[in-house]
Design a protein around this motif. Structure first.
Motif, mmCIF file in Angstrom:
data_model
loop_
_atom_site.group_PDB
_atom_site.id
_atom_site.type_symbol
_atom_site.label_atom_id
_atom_site.label_comp_id
_atom_site.label_asym_id
_atom_site.label_seq_id
_atom_site.Cartn_x
_atom_site.Cartn_y
_atom_site.Cartn_z
ATOM 1 N N TYR A 30 0.854 -1.186 0.000
ATOM 2 C CA TYR A 30 0.000 0.000 0.000
ATOM 3 C C TYR A 30 0.890 1.236 0.000
ATOM 4 O O TYR A 30 1.883 1.300 0.737
ATOM 5 N N GLU A 31 0.524 2.223 -0.822
ATOM 6 C CA GLU A 31 1.315 3.445 -0.957
ATOM 7 C C GLU A 31 0.569 4.638 -0.389
ATOM 8 O O GLU A 31 -0.624 4.816 -0.644
ATOM 9 N N CYS A 32 1.280 5.452 0.394
ATOM 10 C CA CYS A 32 0.790 6.756 0.834
ATOM 11 C C CYS A 32 1.512 7.784 -0.024
ATOM 12 O O CYS A 32 2.753 7.833 -0.017
ATOM 13 N N LEU A 33 0.759 8.612 -0.748
ATOM 14 C CA LEU A 33 1.349 9.511 -1.736
ATOM 15 C C LEU A 33 0.856 10.936 -1.519
ATOM 16 O O LEU A 33 -0.339 11.164 -1.322
ATOM 17 N N VAL A 34 1.796 11.894 -1.528
ATOM 18 C CA VAL A 34 1.451 13.317 -1.471
ATOM 19 C C VAL A 34 1.765 13.907 -2.845
ATOM 20 O O VAL A 34 2.906 13.858 -3.312
ATOM 21 N N SER A 35 0.755 14.481 -3.477
ATOM 22 C CA SER A 35 0.886 14.931 -4.871
ATOM 23 C C SER A 35 1.535 16.307 -4.969
ATOM 24 O O SER A 35 0.999 17.215 -5.628
ATOM 25 N N ALA A 36 2.686 16.478 -4.292
ATOM 26 C CA ALA A 36 3.443 17.725 -4.386
ATOM 27 C C ALA A 36 4.224 17.720 -5.705
ATOM 28 O O ALA A 36 4.301 16.695 -6.385
ATOM 29 N N PRO A 37 4.801 18.877 -6.102
ATOM 30 C CA PRO A 37 5.595 18.901 -7.339
ATOM 31 C C PRO A 37 6.664 17.802 -7.353
ATOM 32 O O PRO A 37 6.858 17.145 -8.373
ATOM 33 N N ASP A 38 7.356 17.634 -6.234
ATOM 34 C CA ASP A 38 8.254 16.489 -6.079
ATOM 35 C C ASP A 38 7.469 15.428 -5.324
ATOM 36 O O ASP A 38 7.403 15.444 -4.095
ATOM 37 N N GLN A 39 6.862 14.526 -6.095
ATOM 38 C CA GLN A 39 5.928 13.557 -5.518
ATOM 39 C C GLN A 39 6.563 12.766 -4.379
ATOM 40 O O GLN A 39 7.677 12.278 -4.500
ATOM 41 N N LEU A 40 5.834 12.658 -3.279
ATOM 42 C CA LEU A 40 6.329 11.956 -2.101
ATOM 43 C C LEU A 40 5.573 10.652 -1.941
ATOM 44 O O LEU A 40 4.342 10.630 -2.006
ATOM 45 N N VAL A 41 6.306 9.554 -1.727
ATOM 46 C CA VAL A 41 5.674 8.242 -1.590
ATOM 47 C C VAL A 41 6.389 7.436 -0.509
ATOM 48 O O VAL A 41 7.616 7.423 -0.438
ATOM 49 N N LYS A 42 5.578 6.773 0.328
ATOM 50 C CA LYS A 42 6.116 5.780 1.267
ATOM 51 C C LYS A 42 5.195 4.566 1.254
ATOM 52 O O LYS A 42 3.970 4.698 1.072
ATOM 53 N N ASN A 43 5.784 3.377 1.449
ATOM 54 C CA ASN A 43 5.049 2.132 1.313
ATOM 55 C C ASN A 43 4.941 1.374 2.625
ATOM 56 O O ASN A 43 5.782 1.508 3.518
ATOM 57 N N VAL A 44 3.884 0.553 2.704
ATOM 58 C CA VAL A 44 3.739 -0.403 3.801
ATOM 59 C C VAL A 44 3.227 -1.706 3.199
ATOM 60 O O VAL A 44 2.319 -1.709 2.361
ATOM 61 N N SER A 45 3.836 -2.815 3.608
ATOM 62 C CA SER A 45 3.451 -4.124 3.092
ATOM 63 C C SER A 45 2.521 -4.824 4.080
ATOM 64 O O SER A 45 2.818 -4.898 5.273
ATOM 65 N N LEU A 46 1.407 -5.328 3.563
ATOM 66 C CA LEU A 46 0.438 -6.051 4.388
ATOM 67 C C LEU A 46 0.335 -7.486 3.893
ATOM 68 O O LEU A 46 0.129 -7.729 2.694
ATOM 69 N N THR A 47 0.477 -8.429 4.817
ATOM 70 C CA THR A 47 0.342 -9.848 4.497
ATOM 71 C C THR A 47 -0.790 -10.430 5.333
ATOM 72 O O THR A 47 -0.768 -10.337 6.559
ATOM 73 N N VAL A 48 -1.782 -11.003 4.648
ATOM 74 C CA VAL A 48 -2.924 -11.629 5.332
ATOM 75 C C VAL A 48 -2.745 -13.140 5.238
ATOM 76 O O VAL A 48 -2.739 -13.701 4.135
ATOM 77 N N LEU A 49 -2.600 -13.774 6.382
ATOM 78 C CA LEU A 49 -2.299 -15.208 6.437
ATOM 79 C C LEU A 49 -3.561 -16.026 6.674
ATOM 80 O O LEU A 49 -4.467 -15.604 7.406
#
Length: 288
Positions: free
Chosen positions: A216-235
């Motif tokens: 899953y990506e959290c994204l801020v649509s600034a001129p220099d696009q900012l993105v950070k990710n988190v991985s989710l695993t459902v067992l």
């Protein structure tokens, strides 16, 4: 020397020592802020008496001719509604407040106890106002959950302003700000904003299934696009193999069946032995 004279001298010396107590000034340390935030500068004084306490912003000239006077006592001199002064009841602490700070507010600020036209006791504090650059400060760490669990994914930002904050999984856009794009009743989004230009976006998933696994990506649509990710695993739930115990009667029957061929073999052997006629006796009877 009699007692009245000693008393008089002591009184005179005491008054003189009180008059010689010089004012002291203590001021808050270096202040770093961002555009749009509030700056609080505090100045504490001792032995200031009735001398005026002044705040001013120093200029670039060492002589001080280009300094800007901000306040004296409890009165603001500068005509700028962003500036205010608050004085403690005992008139020893003077707090200068600057709202909606901008880059021009950077510089050196002086708090001074002015004793005369040529003498003052003062301290200086440096203020640095930085441009408010959007940034993602924190995101939930990678998670492993079980099918059916609920989970909250959080993304913290600063200075995002009017830029859109987007949650997405792969190429699928889940939400934009507070608007849920993906039509799934299990999923919701909530954005909390604070006065200091920071915000927290929470993506909630209820009754998770294996299909919810992924990045899953959290994204801020600034001129220099900012993105950070988190991985989710459902067992899937772990399956436990329970051994099936045999029925005791089945065990007995099994053993009986297993031994049956051997018993039958013994009977057949006995029968064959009983039907065998000795050769010697047969010959003897014929001769007779």
């Amino acid at each position: 020397m009699n007692f009245p004279i000693i008393f008089l001298l002591t009184l005179i010396l005491g008054c003189w020592s009180q008059q010689e107590e010089v004012p002291t000034v203590e001021i808050s340390g270096k202040h770093v802020s961002k555009i749009g935030r509030t700056i609080d500068l505090e100045c504490s004084t001792r032995n200031a008496g009735n001398f005026p306490v002044m705040w001013k912003k120093l200029g670039s000239d060492p002589s001080g001719w280009d300094a800007v006077f901000l306040s004296t006592g409890s009165n603001i001199i500068l005509r700028d509604s962003r500036f205010s002064i608050k004085v403690s009841n005992d008139e020893t602490t003077y707090k200068l407040k600057i709202k909606d700070a901008n880059l021009h507010d950077s510089g050196k600020y002086q708090c001074a106890v002015v004793v005369s036209m040529t003498k003052a006791y003062s301290k200086v504090v440096e203020v640095v106002v930085k441009d408010a650059t959007p940034e993602i400060t924190k995101i939930t760490q990678d998670l492993e959950i079980s099918v059916g669990d609920s989970v909250d994914l959080q993304c913290s930002t600063e200075n995002a302003g009017d830029y859109a904050l987007i949650w997405r999984k792969g190429i699928v856009v889940i939400s934009v700000n507070d608007i849920l794009v993906l039509r799934d009743p299990r999923i919701s989004v909530k954005n909390d904003h604070s006065a200091d230009s920071s915000s927290v976006s929470t993506l909630s998933i209820k009754e998770s299934n294996v299909g919810d696994s992924g990045t899953y990506e959290c994204l801020v649509s600034a001129p220099d696009q900012l993105v950070k990710n988190v991985s989710l695993t459902v067992l899937l739930p772990k399956t436990t193999i329970t051994p099936i115990l045999a029925d005791p009667l089945d065990s007995v029957e099994s053993v009986s069946t297993k031994d049956a061929p051997d018993a039958q073999s013994d009977v057949e052997d006995a029968t064959e032995t009983a039907n065998v006629t000795p050769i010697a006796d047969s010959e003897h009877d014929d001769q007779a």
